[in-house]
Design an enzyme around this catalytic site. Structure first.
Site, short mmCIF file in Angstrom:
data_model
loop_
_atom_site.label_atom_id
_atom_site.label_comp_id
_atom_site.label_asym_id
_atom_site.label_seq_id
_atom_site.Cartn_x
_atom_site.Cartn_y
_atom_site.Cartn_z
N LYS A 59 38.87 22.26 -26.35
CA LYS A 59 39.63 21.76 -25.11
C LYS A 59 38.80 22.03 -23.76
O LYS A 59 39.28 22.87 -23.13
CB LYS A 59 41.05 22.53 -24.90
N ASP A 62 36.14 22.32 -17.42
CA ASP A 62 35.05 23.05 -16.69
C ASP A 62 34.45 22.03 -15.52
O ASP A 62 34.70 20.95 -15.50
CB ASP A 62 33.82 23.67 -17.37
O1 C5P Z 1 49.83 24.91 -38.71
P1 C5P Z 1 50.04 23.41 -37.86
O2 C5P Z 1 50.20 22.37 -38.96
O3 C5P Z 1 51.24 23.47 -36.92
O4 C5P Z 1 48.89 23.52 -37.10
C1 C5P Z 1 48.56 22.40 -35.99
C2 C5P Z 1 47.42 22.46 -35.46
O5 C5P Z 1 47.26 21.69 -34.30
C3 C5P Z 1 47.09 23.90 -34.86
O6 C5P Z 1 45.69 24.02 -34.96
C4 C5P Z 1 47.31 23.68 -33.54
O7 C5P Z 1 46.64 24.80 -32.62
C5 C5P Z 1 47.21 22.47 -33.08
N1 C5P Z 1 47.98 21.97 -32.04
C6 C5P Z 1 49.24 21.91 -32.01
N2 C5P Z 1 49.99 21.30 -30.76
C7 C5P Z 1 49.53 20.86 -29.92
C8 C5P Z 1 47.89 20.79 -29.87
C9 C5P Z 1 47.24 21.35 -30.95
O8 C5P Z 1 49.98 22.45 -33.01
N3 C5P Z 1 50.10 20.41 -28.87
#
Ligand code: C5P
Length: 228
Positions: A59, A62
């Site tokens: 992400k 900068d």
């Molecule tokens: O464990 P889970 O399936 O919830 O993981 C989802 C992944 O997507 C994690 O790496 C989390 O940081 C990322 N993520 C998220 N929601 C967002 C953006 C990214 O869950 N809005």
């Protein structure tokens, strides 16, 4: 063909290696800031040597020159996809797109799901915001600046898909099979429904990482994504 990206939300390189040995059908991995900070670029190189596509989720937000340099470093590592933060502005996104030069897909993060309307309005100095409108506004800015797509929640996919049109990447976390624990994902969806709504890449973490048989869950997710 929609892709299933396994979020390697693991503490270090050894844990990542153990997972990949256990789930050889993995095709895409997401390496985020925790694992990248702990394991470094060597893990990206290892994943590439295993034949995996790498989604580097750092992400970036900068000044344009710095983000362009990070994109070039990711290109050298043969990263396939990476995130930049759309709130970094048009000039930053254009610089990132030019640095990517078609060698990787850059996707924009719009509004972090940890925000509600009040906290986002406060962060950007506005009296009030409609979060859905902010997501589509920032998604539009992303594609105008040359990014290849956006990351969004299942809830936002239909609006974002209509805005972006075909040929863009719509990367969607919060994917759960019926009956999976939702955890902290406020807006979860099944792989089939996310793909039907327009998702091109599904990001799955805990349902696979915490499963007694992660290979079986990945196979089910891949089959469901293909059926969507
Ligand atoms: O464990 P889970 O399936 O919830 O993981 C989802 C992944 O997507 C994690 O790496 C989390 O940081 C990322 N993520 C998220 N929601 C967002 C953006 C990214 O869950 N809005």
């Amino acid at each position: 063909m929609p892709e299933v990206i396994v979020a390697l939300d693991l503490p270090d390189a050894d844990a990542a290696r153990r997972f990949l040995d256990q789930v050889p059908a993995t095709r895409w991995v997401k390496i985020g800031s925790v694992l990248f900070t702990s394991a470094g670029p060597g893990l990206v190189t290892e994943c590439r040597a295993r034949g995996l596509e790498v989604f580097l989720d750092l992400k970036w937000h900068d000044i344009p020159n710095t983000v362009a340099g990070a994109v070039r470093a990711a290109r050298d590592l043969q990263v396939s996809m990476a995130t930049v933060h759309t709130l970094g502005g048009a000039e930053m996104m254009v610089a990132a797109s030019e640095a990517a030069d078609g060698a990787m897909v850059l996707v924009g993060v719009t509004v972090l799901t940890s925000h509600d309307a009040g906290s986002f309005a406060e962060a950007v100095g506005r009296r009030s915001v409609a979060l859905g409108e902010e997501v589509t506004r920032l998604a539009g800015a992303a594609v105008r600046a040359g990014l290849g797509g956006v990351v969004c929640s299942p809830h936002e996919v239909p609006a974002v898909a209509a805005l972006l049109g075909p040929g863009r990447s719509i990367v969607v976390p919060g994917i759960r099979r019926p009956g999976d624990a939702v955890g902290d994902q406020a807006r979860a969806a099944t792989p089939e429904s996310a793909v039907r709504a327009g998702a091109t890449h599904l990001v799955v973490g805990r349902p696979i990482l915490q499963a007694p048989d992660p290979a079986r869950v990945l196979a089910e997710m891949l089959a469901a994504a293909a059926a969507g």
